[in-house]
Design a protein around this motif. Structure first.
Motif, short mmCIF file in Angstrom:
data_model
loop_
_atom_site.label_atom_id
_atom_site.label_comp_id
_atom_site.label_asym_id
_atom_site.label_seq_id
_atom_site.Cartn_x
_atom_site.Cartn_y
_atom_site.Cartn_z
N LYS A 53 0.86 -1.18 0.00
CA LYS A 53 0.00 0.00 0.00
C LYS A 53 0.90 1.24 0.00
O LYS A 53 2.04 1.19 0.47
N TYR A 101 -22.53 3.86 5.01
CA TYR A 101 -21.07 3.88 5.15
C TYR A 101 -20.68 5.00 6.12
O TYR A 101 -21.03 6.15 5.92
N ARG A 134 -14.08 3.89 5.65
CA ARG A 134 -13.98 2.44 5.86
C ARG A 134 -13.04 2.16 7.04
O ARG A 134 -11.96 2.74 7.14
N GLU A 186 -11.12 -0.24 7.78
CA GLU A 186 -9.80 -0.82 7.51
C GLU A 186 -8.77 0.22 7.09
O GLU A 186 -7.55 -0.05 7.13
N ASN A 187 -9.19 1.39 6.67
CA ASN A 187 -8.25 2.46 6.35
C ASN A 187 -7.90 3.20 7.65
O ASN A 187 -8.72 3.92 8.20
N TYR A 213 -7.70 2.83 -1.81
CA TYR A 213 -9.00 3.08 -2.43
C TYR A 213 -9.74 1.76 -2.58
O TYR A 213 -9.14 0.70 -2.81
N SER A 214 -11.05 1.81 -2.48
CA SER A 214 -11.88 0.62 -2.68
C SER A 214 -12.35 0.55 -4.12
O SER A 214 -12.11 1.46 -4.93
N ASP A 215 -13.05 -0.53 -4.46
CA ASP A 215 -13.60 -0.67 -5.80
C ASP A 215 -14.55 0.47 -6.13
O ASP A 215 -14.66 0.89 -7.28
N ASN A 216 -15.25 0.97 -5.12
CA ASN A 216 -16.18 2.08 -5.35
C ASN A 216 -15.45 3.30 -5.89
O ASN A 216 -15.90 3.93 -6.86
N GLU A 217 -14.32 3.63 -5.30
CA GLU A 217 -13.55 4.79 -5.76
C GLU A 217 -12.98 4.55 -7.16
O GLU A 217 -12.94 5.47 -7.99
#
Length: 573
Positions: A109, A146, A438, A440-441, A464-468
């Motif tokens: 990361k 969220y 989130r 986990e961040n 970043y997640s899949d959403n971003e």
């Protein structure tokens, strides 16, 4: 530096503020004007507004390497700082040496943490776009599940937005858009002819998408109060990050700190590295801070009735996590599961670029310090099932000049003659999208590594997640279609790899909420478990929206200071 120690239950100060940037400057102004003896402690080096801007207005030939930073120096000392759009030889002194302040990231990361080096913080380096959050933004977490529900709504903050806008000075135009509430404006900067024509064509093709002039913290019609502070109208030099002696753009160094200082109640202490907020188990309050004088090496305890932590999002959280006691072994006031978690930044680096044909008889005057803005339309006026939340866009039309010839083919008199004339017009659009909160961040303190001053360094785990990422793809798609709708034939989609941090809009990690179980702060930016401890910078944010956040930091800071004043007068804290 000499600060008296706490004796006979008399506090050194009424109010201690850690950090002198966007948020800390506002708290200092508000508390000093209310009559409180206030100390602002800042890790950064001293910097005097005006006299300290040693590279202001210098020409390239007056600078080493024509203003470029030596590559070896940048790689060794400014690994992250050099990634910032504003980093160069002119501004280098305003950026931290990353080599002096290390941090770690989780394997595979990356986090691009941009930090400042002087009093005034990143208020000297920001790009000055200033937008209100809307009612939709304050409800988003509750709506889609969220993050925790914001404990405030737009109506709680709208008057404070107006209050800070009048003092700071925000240029812009009233548009009546519910997703982007209007501010108290000074006159807007003008669009150039290419932008005016593009706006008309794009809005005709996409009626639910608007193009407006960027709302920016630049004085275009200074008020009497702003003039009394020595601030003058923006000169359209667009060299803002070097420092602006005119005070044409808002910074704490040119505006809030001078306002605090003129009361006689301000003590500003640079080179003061606060490492811990001290908790008193008998009073169940913060009694003050322990800090290191970075010049002398002295370690000092400074006491106060109220403590505001405004050291930047991650700087604030690093201090809070390091403030351990028997009552709070995981950091002062930390009994839930929020402190250090829900780190967010905007997502960007996707859009489109076009070469514009024609307009060769048109140029522009000055270097306008703001760009265009496209208010959010995704999941507002145009719905999508691809991702939650949405994004805004920034962009502008500019005409290329001699720098475009760098690396180009050519030699001799013909080449010299060619680069003395303006090149073609260009147009770019780039998105700035919301990142979901989130768990986990997160950030935590290293258990094995400290910096050279003995402070545990931060370990950052954020991605970043899949959403971003789906949102970023949509930014590229919509920017491309909009520039094509403007009639441009040479349009290139843009999609660059990027990582959290580089938007320099990091938020979260000590968020506001309703209970101590899922948040660190209440509706007044006050720690749930330590009632004389406040956090008003980006760490306090429960979500990011897609707008640039600094205006919201200002409004939250002024509002929290007023609440602290009420609580002090009532004898509650």
């Amino acid at each position: 530096m000499t600060i008296s120690t706490n004796k006979n239950d008399a506090h050194d100060f009424d109010v201690l503020i850690i950090g002198s940037g966007m948020s800390g400057g506002w708290v200092a102004k508000e508390m000093c004007e209310r009559g409180y003896k206030t100390a602002v402690l800042d890790r950064g080096a001293p910097l005097e507004h005006g006299a300290g801007y040693t590279n202001e207005s210098k020409a390239p030939w007056e600078m080493p390497n024509r203003g470029a930073v030596n590559k070896a120096e940048a790689a060794q000392d400014y690994e992250k700082s050099s990634l910032c759009y504003a980093f160069n030889e002119y501004t280098k002194r305003h950026f931290i040496k990353d080599s002096d302040f290390p941090f770690q990231v989780e394997k595979d990361k990356r986090f691009d943490w941009i930090r400042s080096s002087s009093v005034g913080g990143k208020s000297l380096l920001w790009h000055r776009h200033s937008y209100r959050f809307s009612e939709m933004d304050f409800q988003a977490n509750k709506t889609d599940g969220y993050g925790c529900d914001w404990p405030i709504r737009y109506d709680d903050l709208k008057d404070w937005y107006s209050y800070v806008e009048r003092f700071a000075g925000i240029s812009g135009s009233a548009e009546g858009l519910p997703q982007l509430p209007d501010s108290v404006f000074q006159k807007p900067f003008a669009m150039n002819p290419v932008e005016i024509d593009a706006k008309a064509a794009i809005e005709q093709a996409y009626p639910t998408r608007k193009i407006i002039i960027g709302r920016a913290a630049h004085l275009t019609d200074p008020t009497d109060e702003q003039l009394e502070l020595g601030r003058g109208p923006c000169q359209a030099r667009n060299e803002c990050q070097r420092g602006c002696s005119w005070g044409g753009y808002f910074s704490s160094l040119s505006a809030t700190l001078p306002a605090a200082a003129r009361t006689g109640n301000l003590t500003l202490v640079p080179n003061a590295m606060v490492q811990e907020v001290v908790y008193d188990p008998e009073t169940k309050k913060a009694s003050g801070v322990r800090m290191l004088d970075m010049v002398t090496g002295d370690r000092v305890f400074v006491s106060a009735r109220v403590v505001f932590v405004c050291a930047s999002t991650l700087g604030t959280t690093q201090i809070l996590l390091n403030s351990k006691s028997e009552a709070f072994p995981r950091g002062i006031g930390n009994t839930g599961d929020a402190l250090g978690h829900y780190l967010m930044d905007h997502i960007s680096e996707a859009g489109a670029f076009a070469v514009v044909e024609g307009y060769e008889d048109i140029y522009y005057s000055g270097r306008r310090p703001t760009s265009l803005y496209v208010p959010r339309f995704r999941n507002v006026t145009e719905q999508t099932d691809e991702f939650l939340r949405g994004y805004g866009m920034q962009g502008e039309a500019r005409r290329t000049s001699w720098p475009a010839a760098i690396g180009a083919q050519g030699i001799g008199a013909d080449f010299k003659a060619k680069i003395q004339k303006p090149g073609p017009w260009t147009f770019w659009l780039k998105g700035f999208g919301e990142m979901l909160p989130r768990h986990e961040n997160h950030v935590s303190l290293s258990t094995t590594q400290t910096d050279q001053w003995g402070m545990p360094i931060l370990e950052v785990s954020c991605a970043y997640s899949d959403n971003e990422m789906r949102m970023k793809q949509d930014m590229q798609k919509t920017a491309t279609e909009m520039l094509r709708a403007a009639g441009y034939k040479k349009v290139s989609p843009v999609y660059e790899e990027s990582y959290p941090g580089i938007a320099i809009h990091e938020m979260g990690t000590a968020r506001m909420g309703h209970t101590a179980n899922d948040s660190y702060l209440n509706a007044h930016n006050q720690c749930h478990n330590v009632d004389n401890l406040f956090v008003t910078d980006g760490a306090s944010m429960a979500s990011t929206a897609c707008q640039n956040p600094s205006l919201t930091f200002m409004a939250l800071s002024a509002r929290a200071a007023a609440y602290a004043d009420e609580q002090l007068k009532a004898g509650v804290i």
